[in-house]
Design a protein around this motif. Sequence first.
Motif, PDB file in Angstrom:
ATOM      1  N   LEU A  91       0.820  -1.204   0.000  1.00 33.62           N
ATOM      2  CA  LEU A  91       0.000   0.000   0.000  1.00 33.62           C
ATOM      3  C   LEU A  91       0.859   1.262   0.000  1.00 33.62           C
ATOM      4  N   PHE A  92       1.908   1.275   0.822  1.00 38.18           N
ATOM      5  CA  PHE A  92       2.773   2.450   0.890  1.00 38.18           C
ATOM      6  C   PHE A  92       3.599   2.612  -0.392  1.00 38.18           C
ATOM      7  N   LEU A  93       3.980   1.501  -1.006  1.00 40.93           N
ATOM      8  CA  LEU A  93       4.671   1.573  -2.296  1.00 40.93           C
ATOM      9  C   LEU A  93       3.735   2.117  -3.380  1.00 40.93           C
ATOM     10  N   ASP A  94       2.469   1.733  -3.311  1.00 40.29           N
ATOM     11  CA  ASP A  94       1.484   2.219  -4.283  1.00 40.29           C
ATOM     12  C   ASP A  94       1.243   3.717  -4.119  1.00 40.29           C
ATOM     13  N   VAL A  95       1.165   4.165  -2.864  1.00 40.36           N
ATOM     14  CA  VAL A  95       1.002   5.599  -2.595  1.00 40.36           C
ATOM     15  C   VAL A  95       2.184   6.373  -3.176  1.00 40.36           C
ATOM     16  N   GLN A  96       3.378   5.846  -2.943  1.00 38.44           N
ATOM     17  CA  GLN A  96       4.594   6.496  -3.458  1.00 38.44           C
ATOM     18  C   GLN A  96       4.581   6.517  -4.991  1.00 38.44           C
ATOM     19  N   MET A  97       4.240   5.395  -5.600  1.00 38.35           N
ATOM     20  CA  MET A  97       4.252   5.280  -7.054  1.00 38.35           C
ATOM     21  C   MET A  97       3.259   6.256  -7.693  1.00 38.35           C
ATOM     22  N   ALA A  98       2.074   6.380  -7.094  1.00 38.37           N
ATOM     23  CA  ALA A  98       1.054   7.273  -7.636  1.00 38.37           C
ATOM     24  C   ALA A  98       1.387   8.740  -7.370  1.00 38.37           C
ATOM     25  N   THR A  99       1.876   9.030  -6.178  1.00 39.82           N
ATOM     26  CA  THR A  99       2.115  10.415  -5.767  1.00 39.82           C
ATOM     27  C   THR A  99       3.233  11.077  -6.544  1.00 39.82           C
ATOM     28  N   PHE A 100       4.255  10.321  -6.892  1.00 37.90           N
ATOM     29  CA  PHE A 100       5.440  10.925  -7.511  1.00 37.90           C
ATOM     30  C   PHE A 100       5.529  10.683  -9.025  1.00 37.90           C
ATOM     31  N   ASP A 101       4.384  10.433  -9.635  1.00 35.77           N
ATOM     32  CA  ASP A 101       4.315  10.234 -11.085  1.00 35.77           C
ATOM     33  C   ASP A 101       3.955  11.560 -11.753  1.00 35.77           C
ATOM     34  N   ILE A 102       4.933  12.270 -12.259  1.00 37.25           N
ATOM     35  CA  ILE A 102       4.716  13.602 -12.845  1.00 37.25           C
ATOM     36  C   ILE A 102       3.793  13.533 -14.060  1.00 37.25           C
ATOM     37  N   LYS A 103       3.808  12.433 -14.794  1.00 34.46           N
ATOM     38  CA  LYS A 103       2.942  12.279 -15.964  1.00 34.46           C
ATOM     39  C   LYS A 103       1.465  12.316 -15.556  1.00 34.46           C
ATOM     40  N   PHE A 104       1.178  11.754 -14.393  1.00 37.43           N
ATOM     41  CA  PHE A 104      -0.189  11.753 -13.881  1.00 37.43           C
ATOM     42  C   PHE A 104      -0.647  13.182 -13.596  1.00 37.43           C
ATOM     43  N   TYR A 105       0.233  13.980 -13.001  1.00 41.96           N
ATOM     44  CA  TYR A 105      -0.094  15.375 -12.711  1.00 41.96           C
ATOM     45  C   TYR A 105      -0.368  16.139 -14.001  1.00 41.96           C
ATOM     46  N   GLU A 106       0.485  15.945 -14.995  1.00 39.18           N
ATOM     47  CA  GLU A 106       0.317  16.659 -16.261  1.00 39.18           C
ATOM     48  C   GLU A 106      -1.019  16.294 -16.919  1.00 39.18           C
ATOM     49  N   LYS A 107      -1.361  15.026 -16.856  1.00 41.20           N
ATOM     50  CA  LYS A 107      -2.630  14.571 -17.426  1.00 41.20           C
ATOM     51  C   LYS A 107      -3.813  15.226 -16.725  1.00 41.20           C
ATOM     52  N   LYS A 108      -3.766  15.282 -15.402  1.00 38.78           N
ATOM     53  CA  LYS A 108      -4.855  15.861 -14.627  1.00 38.78           C
ATOM     54  C   LYS A 108      -4.902  17.377 -14.753  1.00 38.78           C
ATOM     55  N   PHE A 109      -3.751  18.016 -14.912  1.00 32.34           N
ATOM     56  CA  PHE A 109      -3.726  19.460 -15.128  1.00 32.34           C
ATOM     57  C   PHE A 109      -4.493  19.812 -16.406  1.00 32.34           C
ATOM     58  N   GLU A 110      -4.299  18.989 -17.429  1.00 28.54           N
ATOM     59  CA  GLU A 110      -5.032  19.195 -18.681  1.00 28.54           C
ATOM     60  C   GLU A 110      -6.525  18.945 -18.463  1.00 28.54           C
ATOM     61  N   GLU A 111      -6.829  17.861 -17.791  1.00 32.97           N
ATOM     62  CA  GLU A 111      -8.225  17.458 -17.587  1.00 32.97           C
ATOM     63  C   GLU A 111      -9.004  18.482 -16.772  1.00 32.97           C
ATOM     64  N   TYR A 112      -8.370  19.067 -15.748  1.00 26.23           N
ATOM     65  CA  TYR A 112      -9.058  19.997 -14.850  1.00 26.23           C
ATOM     66  C   TYR A 112      -8.807  21.469 -15.196  1.00 26.23           C
ATOM     67  N   ASN A 113      -8.226  21.699 -16.373  1.00 30.23           N
ATOM     68  CA  ASN A 113      -8.006  23.073 -16.837  1.00 30.23           C
ATOM     69  C   ASN A 113      -7.181  23.887 -15.830  1.00 30.23           C
TER      70      ASN A 113
END
Length: 228
Positions: A23-45
């Motif tokens: 669970l803690f590895l998953d939190v780390q993997m999701a939290t520090f994925d810059i590509k995910f942030y970029e995708k959501k920045f586009e999605e949420y304007n």
Amino acid sequence: MEKNMKKIILGFIFIISLNISLLFLDVQMATFDIKFYEKKFEEYNVYKKTNIQKEDLKKVTIQMLDYMKGKRENLIIETNIGQEKEIVFGERERLHMVDVKNLFEIGFKIRDISIIIFLITFIIFIKYYKNILYKLLLFSATIPMIAMVIFGILISIDFSKYFTIFHEILFTNDLWLLNPKTDILIQMLPLNFFYSISIRILTYFILQLILIFILGFGLKEKNKVIND
């Protein structure tokens, strides 16, 4: 009797440490994925809401994540906001991120300790109780999977409620209550972002539990063949 109790205690430690590690590895993997942030920045304007250009916001996000990893001393970050260079995060936002960073530091320690404990118990079971390893894997997967599915349903119904409860449990102040009209941190990371990342973490975790269940079931079938 004493031997069985020892196996039960070791098994419990095995199951808990395995699940916490994942669970803690998953939190780390999701939290520090810059590509995910970029995708959501586009999605949420987010670029329009923050008035920060794409490349500038990416740099700000990387520096913020570096701070959370302990690679940066503070969150005093300057970038172009509109036509002027300004400090991105205000004092309240920076103080809140101090609390967030402290939580991640604790999380990193818990993760590392859990991995070590899991490896030790795994080696013990391989060496002394190999015939019941499949049971541990099945238990490690089944109960947490049911719990995560229920949790996923609950947050899908009313994420805001559980988001608030989560913050009230983890934080001793109200610094996390930010103003979406003025605070760039909450403009960057709105409620929908946290919902998305929570679902992502749950998905990672459930998929891993499914793999563990399959492995446990495979070992069970293998034991049947050997015993027959």
